[in-house]
Design an enzyme around this catalytic site. Structure first.
Site, PDB file in Angstrom:
ATOM      1  N   TRP A  75      -8.035  -2.615  -2.419  1.00  0.00           N
ATOM      2  CA  TRP A  75      -9.281  -1.950  -2.053  1.00  0.00           C
ATOM      3  C   TRP A  75      -9.074  -0.656  -1.292  1.00  0.00           C
ATOM      4  O   TRP A  75      -9.993   0.156  -1.201  1.00  0.00           O
ATOM      5  CB  TRP A  75     -10.154  -2.886  -1.204  1.00  0.00           C
ATOM      6  CG  TRP A  75      -9.451  -3.528  -0.038  1.00  0.00           C
ATOM      7  CD1 TRP A  75      -8.955  -4.792   0.017  1.00  0.00           C
ATOM      8  CD2 TRP A  75      -9.164  -2.948   1.242  1.00  0.00           C
ATOM      9  NE1 TRP A  75      -8.374  -5.043   1.235  1.00  0.00           N
ATOM     10  CE2 TRP A  75      -8.493  -3.926   2.011  1.00  0.00           C
ATOM     11  CE3 TRP A  75      -9.411  -1.702   1.827  1.00  0.00           C
ATOM     12  CZ2 TRP A  75      -8.069  -3.699   3.320  1.00  0.00           C
ATOM     13  CZ3 TRP A  75      -8.986  -1.460   3.122  1.00  0.00           C
ATOM     14  CH2 TRP A  75      -8.322  -2.454   3.865  1.00  0.00           C
ATOM     15  N   ASN A  76      -7.905  -0.431  -0.709  1.00  0.00           N
ATOM     16  CA  ASN A  76      -7.792   0.701   0.216  1.00  0.00           C
ATOM     17  C   ASN A  76      -7.736   2.060  -0.485  1.00  0.00           C
ATOM     18  O   ASN A  76      -8.170   3.064   0.069  1.00  0.00           O
ATOM     19  CB  ASN A  76      -6.598   0.521   1.160  1.00  0.00           C
ATOM     20  CG  ASN A  76      -5.277   0.461   0.428  1.00  0.00           C
ATOM     21  OD1 ASN A  76      -5.183  -0.087  -0.678  1.00  0.00           O
ATOM     22  ND2 ASN A  76      -4.237   1.003   1.031  1.00  0.00           N
ATOM     23  N   GLY A  96      -0.409  -4.897  -2.400  1.00  0.00           N
ATOM     24  CA  GLY A  96      -1.139  -5.724  -1.455  1.00  0.00           C
ATOM     25  C   GLY A  96      -0.221  -6.277  -0.383  1.00  0.00           C
ATOM     26  O   GLY A  96       0.804  -5.667  -0.040  1.00  0.00           O
ATOM     27  N   GLU A 118       4.266  -3.138  -4.310  1.00  0.00           N
ATOM     28  CA  GLU A 118       4.190  -2.337  -3.089  1.00  0.00           C
ATOM     29  C   GLU A 118       3.451  -3.171  -2.060  1.00  0.00           C
ATOM     30  O   GLU A 118       2.275  -3.490  -2.237  1.00  0.00           O
ATOM     31  CB  GLU A 118       3.473  -1.003  -3.305  1.00  0.00           C
ATOM     32  CG  GLU A 118       3.551  -0.151  -2.039  1.00  0.00           C
ATOM     33  CD  GLU A 118       2.723   1.107  -2.090  1.00  0.00           C
ATOM     34  OE1 GLU A 118       1.821   1.246  -1.246  1.00  0.00           O
ATOM     35  OE2 GLU A 118       2.969   1.945  -2.975  1.00  0.00           O
TER      36      GLU A 118
END
Length: 540
Positions: free
Chosen positions: A180-181, A255, A277
């Site tokens: 989501w970031n 995540g 990642e």
């Protein structure tokens, strides 16, 4: 720090029910038809929906149809059928599609940025980074397609008589689980490299930011991507994630480290590859000869971009004792000058956190540190007057190993300061812990800083910059060491991970065995003589 009232900026949004002159948290909403057009691209037949609310004001944005595990299987079946034809499409045509995507992203970037802000809450200048990076990635891979993916000639065992070529064969269907970031950027940059390599994609974006990812799918379709090559599913990660991994030929995950372990184990069980990642507790080193104004400015961006919700952001700053006080004075002053606000307009430096869960986690880290003796130099508290999930950019001093924020990733606008006496000690402390994603070094001696960088156990190291130098240099690989992940995005590694390496050798005139009546022993002597000759000639 001050808040600004939000005002509509055009694109797919309309003003919500609050009066902006009386309520500093004036709401925004999506046009229902706009949201419906995006969610129509989902493979979702459960009949159930999940509500998405904006972190800017906690107002409802959309209801996202949810997928079943059967929908995941159907998505992979469609993608696999489409991939057979796509893998035979000339590389130049695949590259041309990425250039069209590049132009579309730039043409529609205001709409993209609006949607990113509505779903993630980030400041507009940080939302701008997402379409910018997607456009850069699309152009880079389009321009380097032949270099990375074209058939390459290699040296044969018998020069002139053994022709060896290496082909890059697509994996098949790549499964992507995106966070989501950075909802638009991270939904696309891995996938477009996979498409260029001849694969199809099935993606499960995070539930909070599904619409930004679906807008990316729409742009790919408008750029000319054949039907069914890009499939999007939605649903709880605990259900849809395993179903995706079970069908994929390769998996990309961005995540947490805990979830990354589960992804890696599931991929290992199926003997398929993955790139991960994961988390970070990234260090920034301010050496005694650093330009302190540049270091303080960089430290603010390093620590508080996207409210600290960035895998490569800094959570630990180590400062040489000779310049510590002067650096801290500048860093605190710059941090206190940041502007916070729930607005879609340019001008704010920081928006809210993504959710109540994230706010609770950040608050818990700060409260735990203060209770155990840490000092708050600035910030340190939530700001519900600005919006539901705001937390002030916070600088801590005196953080010790018994505090949660010492070694655990906070993933919010909180950074800890530490003095060091000598650089060897700073390097050792920067390497403490299990993570190794990104680091930053500030020094006016580039040669010395680059030498120190080689001793830092991080996948990327920026000198006199926070993270953008490596993140935006598309020809260089990006990824983590240790528990910050495996595999790399960007550069050659970022596209070659989606291929199998195939060697093809064509032999002419002679065979590898006795001929012309030669005995096995004579053949062995001839081959030994050839080896010695090649050694003298310096041949490989």
């Amino acid at each position: 720090m001050s808040a600004q009232n939000p005002t509509p900026s055009g694109g797919p949004v309309v003003e919500g029910p609050h009066d902006p002159e009386h309520d500093p948290r004036a709401a925004y909403a999506l046009e229902p038809e706009y949201a419906a057009a995006l969610t129509a691209r989902l493979v979702a037949t459960s009949g159930q929906t999940a509500e998405v609310r904006s972190p800017l004001d906690d107002a409802p944005l959309a209801h996202i149809p949810q997928s079943t595990t059967g929908d995941v299987a159907d998505a992979f079946a469609r993608a696999r059928r489409a991939q057979h034809a796509w893998s035979r499409t000339p590389l130049a045509r695949r590259a041309a599609l990425l250039l069209r995507l590049h132009d579309l992203v730039l043409d529609r970037q205001d709409e993209i940025i609006d949607l990113i802000q509505l779903e993630s809450g980030k400041a507009r200048k940080h939302a701008f980074d997402e379409p910018l990076h997607v456009a850069l990635t699309a152009r880079y891979y389009a321009r380097t397609a032949e270099k990375h993916l074209g058939t390459q000639r290699k040296i044969g065992v018998v020069p002139g008589l053994t022709r060896v070529e290496v082909n890059r064969v697509p994996k098949g269907v790549v499964g992507i689980i995106s966070p989501w970031n950075y909802p638009f950027n991270l939904a696309l940059i891995d996938g477009i490299a996979a498409l260029l390599a001849g694969n199809a994609v099935v993606i499960k974006p995070d539930h909070q930011t599904m619409l930004s990812a679906l807008l990316g799918a729409e742009l790919l379709e408008q750029a000319g991507l054949p039907r069914d090559l890009w499939q999007t599913v939605a649903g709880p990660g605990s259900e849809i994630g395993p179903a995706l991994i079970e069908k994929a030929d390769y998996v990309c995950f961005t995540g947490s480290t805990a979830t990354g372990r589960s992804v890696a184990q599931a991929c290992a069980d199926r003997l398929i590859g993955c790139s991960l990642e994961l988390g970070g507790k990234n260090p920034l080193l301010v050496l005694r000869d650093a330009d302190l104004e540049k270091a303080a400015e960089g430290a603010v961006r390093a620590s508080f971009s996207n409210a600290g919700q960035l895998c490569v952001s800094m959570e630990r700053i180590f400062v040489a004792d000779q310049v510590y006080d002067r650096f801290v004075e500048r860093f605190v002053a710059r941090t206190q000058a940041l502007t916070l606000g729930a607005t879609l307009e340019w001008g704010n430096d920081m928006g809210p956190l993504i959710s109540q869960q994230q706010l609770d986690a950040v608050t818990a880290h700060v409260e735990d540190a203060v209770a155990k003796g840490a000092r708050v130099l600035t910030g340190g508290k939530a700001r519900p007057d600005l919006g539901p999930y705001f937390f002030e950019p916070t600088i801590l001093e005196g953080v010790t190993p018994d505090m949660a924020c010492f070694g655990k990733e906070t993933f919010g606008p909180v950074v800890s300061l530490y003095r060091f006496q000598d650089e060897a000690d700073a390097i050792a402390r920067a390497n403490e812990g299990q993570y190794g994603l990104n680091a930053s070094i500030y020094s006016q001696d580039g040669t010395r800083a680059r030498a120190i960088a080689q001793l830092v156990k991080c996948g990327t190291v920026n000198i006199n910059e926070a993270f953008a130098a490596t993140f935006a240099s598309l020809d260089a690989p990006m990824g983590g060491m240790r528990e910050s992940g495996m595999g790399r995005r960007q550069g050659a590694e970022g596209v070659l991970r989606f291929t199998e390496t195939q060697a093809v050798a064509t032999q002419r005139l002679i065979r590898f065995g006795p001929q012309f009546g030669m005995s096995d022993e004579a053949y062995a002597k001839v081959m030994n003589a050839n080896l010695r000759l090649m050694r003298k000639l310096g041949r490989a």
